[in-house]
Write an enzyme that holds these catalytic residues in place. Structure first.
Site: not given
Length: 196
Positions: A82, A144, A163
């Site tokens: 991410e 998250c 993730h």
């Protein structure tokens, strides 16, 4: 010694075992070489509590890098890097039935914050056998994403979010721990280059 901090998340919804925390525990067993002091913590799937813990990490420990690992329940054999955290849009309720005030992380914070880690160059230079690694610019507007944004905000971008898929026969905790080790060593190398 450089301190690096890692967090996984606790159980939520139907996920009685959260692969993110299992992977982080496995990473801690493996270590990252002798000049990295590696600390780990399990965060609850609760906005406010996760935020408090993350603030505490940055204010008290000031790590070189903090990496948060979360479970992407939709992914089967996919590790997702991410790049950024988003400030707004947190409508979904957490494990305690709450969502943040104003559906946002930091009331007058920027819309999104990018990690100082260049995930694209990391992704280009890395491969882990048995799993695909992809890039993402949307961490999903749940705990998250919320935790990531908070960490980027308090850590001046020195945070990363990964993730991981749920545990399965092919994706074991050991497998994920090893994959994280490969990815994070490359991240730390990037941090080192940025410092020089």
């Amino acid at each position: 010694n450089h301190l690096s901090f890692f967090s996984g998340f606790g159980p939520f919804r139907q996920h009685l075992v959260n692969s993110s925390w299992e992977a982080v525990k496995e990473l801690a067993k493996r270590g990252l070489g002798e000049n990295i002091d590696l600390r780990i913590m399990e965060l609850p799937v609760v906005y406010q509590k996760a935020k408090e813990q993350v603030c505490k990490i940055w204010t008290t420990l000031q790590p070189l890098l903090t990496v948060h690992v979360g479970l992407a329940s939709s992914a089967t054999a996919l590790i997702i890097l991410e790049q950024c955290g988003k400030n707004k849009g947190y409508q979904e309720r957490d494990a305690c039935g709450f969502h943040p005030e104003g559906a946002c992380c930091v009331l007058d914070g920027p819309e999104k914050i990018e990690s100082t880690i260049n995930m694209k160059s990391l992704w280009r230079n890395i491969s882990v056998e048995g799993v695909d690694i992809i890039l993402s610019r949307d961490a999903g507007r749940y705990i998250c994403d919320y935790t990531y944004y908070t960490s980027l905000y308090y850590g001046n971008g020195r945070a990363a979010f990964i993730h991981v898929p749920p545990l399965s026969e092919s994706v074991t905790a050991e497998f994920l721990g090893k994959a994280l080790q490969t990815i994070i060593l490359a991240m730390l190398e990037q941090c080192g280059e940025q410092r020089e």
